[in-house]
Scaffold this active site. Structure first.
Site, PDB file in Angstrom:
ATOM      1  N   ILE A  28       0.922  -1.277  -0.168  1.00  0.00           N
ATOM      2  CA  ILE A  28       0.166  -0.094  -0.030  1.00  0.00           C
ATOM      3  C   ILE A  28       0.841   1.262  -0.003  1.00  0.00           C
ATOM      4  O   ILE A  28       0.780   2.230  -0.546  1.00  0.00           O
ATOM      5  CB  ILE A  28      -0.975   0.046   1.211  1.00  0.00           C
ATOM      6  CG1 ILE A  28      -1.786  -1.386   1.251  1.00  0.00           C
ATOM      7  CG2 ILE A  28      -1.976   1.132   1.150  1.00  0.00           C
ATOM      8  CD1 ILE A  28      -2.740  -1.476   2.562  1.00  0.00           C
ATOM      9  N   PHE A 106       3.076   3.419   7.378  1.00  0.00           N
ATOM     10  CA  PHE A 106       2.586   2.130   6.637  1.00  0.00           C
ATOM     11  C   PHE A 106       3.518   0.841   7.532  1.00  0.00           C
ATOM     12  O   PHE A 106       3.002  -0.152   7.307  1.00  0.00           O
ATOM     13  CB  PHE A 106       2.799   2.086   5.219  1.00  0.00           C
ATOM     14  CG  PHE A 106       1.641   3.013   4.502  1.00  0.00           C
ATOM     15  CD1 PHE A 106       0.588   2.663   4.182  1.00  0.00           C
ATOM     16  CD2 PHE A 106       2.129   4.017   4.009  1.00  0.00           C
ATOM     17  CE1 PHE A 106      -0.255   3.257   3.608  1.00  0.00           C
ATOM     18  CE2 PHE A 106       1.492   5.041   3.214  1.00  0.00           C
ATOM     19  CZ  PHE A 106       0.191   4.576   3.043  1.00  0.00           C
ATOM     20  N   TYR A 174      -1.310  -9.400  16.236  1.00  0.00           N
ATOM     21  CA  TYR A 174      -1.307  -8.200  15.041  1.00  0.00           C
ATOM     22  C   TYR A 174      -2.325  -7.314  15.459  1.00  0.00           C
ATOM     23  O   TYR A 174      -1.998  -5.920  15.715  1.00  0.00           O
ATOM     24  CB  TYR A 174      -1.478  -9.120  13.822  1.00  0.00           C
ATOM     25  CG  TYR A 174      -1.729  -7.713  12.608  1.00  0.00           C
ATOM     26  CD1 TYR A 174      -1.160  -6.797  12.261  1.00  0.00           C
ATOM     27  CD2 TYR A 174      -2.944  -8.076  12.192  1.00  0.00           C
ATOM     28  CE1 TYR A 174      -1.429  -6.089  11.353  1.00  0.00           C
ATOM     29  CE2 TYR A 174      -3.521  -7.076  11.024  1.00  0.00           C
ATOM     30  CZ  TYR A 174      -2.593  -6.041  10.738  1.00  0.00           C
ATOM     31  OH  TYR A 174      -3.043  -5.128   9.759  1.00  0.00           O
TER      32      TYR A 174
END
Ligand code: UDP
Length: 363
Positions: A28, A106, A174
């Site tokens: 991304i 990111f 996560y």
């Protein structure tokens, strides 16, 4: 605050601004670097290249820091600093070399299964590494921050579609690591005036229509690349993880959003913050849920191939259905996905696969 942004307002806010993109060599991130450069930002990428790709940086016109090369595409300069977020001194050095108007963050680890096996690296990278970045923001007076969060912070939803006020209850380390960093952002906002958006992505998919950048993970765990690889004969078959979910066809439902739309949302989010917009979390999805079998059929249509399927056990940590309530990003940013119909997503992912069947060249 509600703010309908036209392209001129966005360009006026962002053109010439220096923006740090961490993880800009990733999937991304590279698409966002391209979008930020197109709107006229000067970009610096910080990436350790552990999972990102030098070839992705080259494809979006990013040159090594200190290189005399001017961008071939005549856009404002974009430079690369190979550095690790866990190294606070290295992060500080990058900030000292620039005057950032904002950060788009990111960089991080993003595999649910891996985080269950090895939570330490998730907390070290996503939380401790992230805190080094926030520390540098405070020391260098950078007060606008856009963060890659995830719908994994919601855990198994009580109902879909999922609004931003849905309680957070992540199922994996996560998701917990992303929720912790969201909490750190809120504390930095309260104490130090950091303005932020935590974008909670649903399922990022697709690729730039040029095919020059796209999805390339090793190992690849995501559905669409795996279906396409099975269609191309690179994989012997697709394994579908579970067919006994409480969904109409028994397979999991997800909300797939084109990476181009995600990249554009980051541009809008940054412009919004620089324009004095309010901080908070925001979903990025389409509001449309598709099952694994829907995706399989869309890929078969695009590739004209029959994909061999095997059914396996449920994958630990998978929620039956994750679909965004996308209203906030629309109301606040004027963000409406343009490329996120499944046909376009799959067509662009397939185009990328055909151009680079083995993914990015190494180095
Ligand atoms: N999935 C699958 N086979 C694969 C990869 C994924 O059946 O080879 C399923 C997975 O269990 C989930 C959906 O496809 O229900 C989307 O998975 P992906 O890893 O792409 O994204 P996630 O929703 O986990 O972020």
């Amino acid at each position: 605050m509600r703010w309908t942004m036209d392209q001129n307002t966005v360009s006026a806010r962002l053109a010439g601004q220096e923006i740090l993109v961490t993880g800009g060599a990733g999937y991304i991130g590279a698409h966002a670097v391209k979008a930020l450069r197109e709107i006229g930002c000067r970009v610096a990428v910080l990436d350790n290249l552990e999972r990102g790709h030098a070839a992705a940086l080259r494809a979006v016109g990013v040159e090594p820091a200190g290189s005399a090369a001017k961008p071939a595409d005549k856009k404002p300069p974009a430079v690369f600093h190979q550095a690790d977020l866990r190294d606070a001194a290295a992060v500080d050095k990058v900030f000292a070399a620039h005057r950032f108007a904002g950060v788009v963050h990111f960089a991080g680890l993003a595999l649910v299964g891996e985080s269950v096996q090895n939570p330490e690296i998730y907390f070290q990278t996503n939380v401790a590494g992230g805190l080094n970045l926030l520390g540098a923001c405070r020391r260098h007076n950078v007060s606008h921050f856009v963060f890659s969060s995830t719908c994994a912070v919601y855990g198994t939803p009580q109902a879909v579609p999922i609004g931003e006020n849905h309680p957070r209850s992540p199922l994996s380390p996560y998701g917990v690591s992303k929720a912790h960093f969201e909490d750190a952002l809120a504390a930095w906002y309260d104490a130090y005036g950091l303005n932020f958006i935590a974008f909670r992505y649903f399922n990022a998919a697709g690729a730039d229509p040029s095919g020059e950048i796209g999805e390339d993970h090793n190992p690849e765990s995501h559905l669409i690349p795996n279906v396409l690889r099975a269609a191309a004969g690179v994989l012997p078959h697709l394994t579908i993880f579970g067919r006994d979910y409480p969904t109409p066809d028994g397979t999991c439902i997800r909300d797939y959003i084109h990476v181009l739309d995600l990249a554009r949302a980051h541009v809008l989010g940054l412009a919004y913050l620089l324009n004095g917009g309010e901080s908070g979390a925001m979903n990025l999805g389409t509001g449309q849920g598709l099952s694994v079998l829907d995706i399989l059929r869309a890929c078969e249509r695009e590739t004209n191939a029959k994909v061999k399927v095997e059914y396996g056990a449920r994958r630990p940590g998978d929620a039956p259905a994750l679909v965004a309530a996308p209203g906030k990003a629309k109301d606040v940013l004027g963000f409406v996905p343009e490329f996120s119909d499944i046909k376009t997503i799959v067509a662009h992912a397939w185009n990328r696969h055909k151009k680079f069947p083995k993914g990015y060249p190494k180095n």
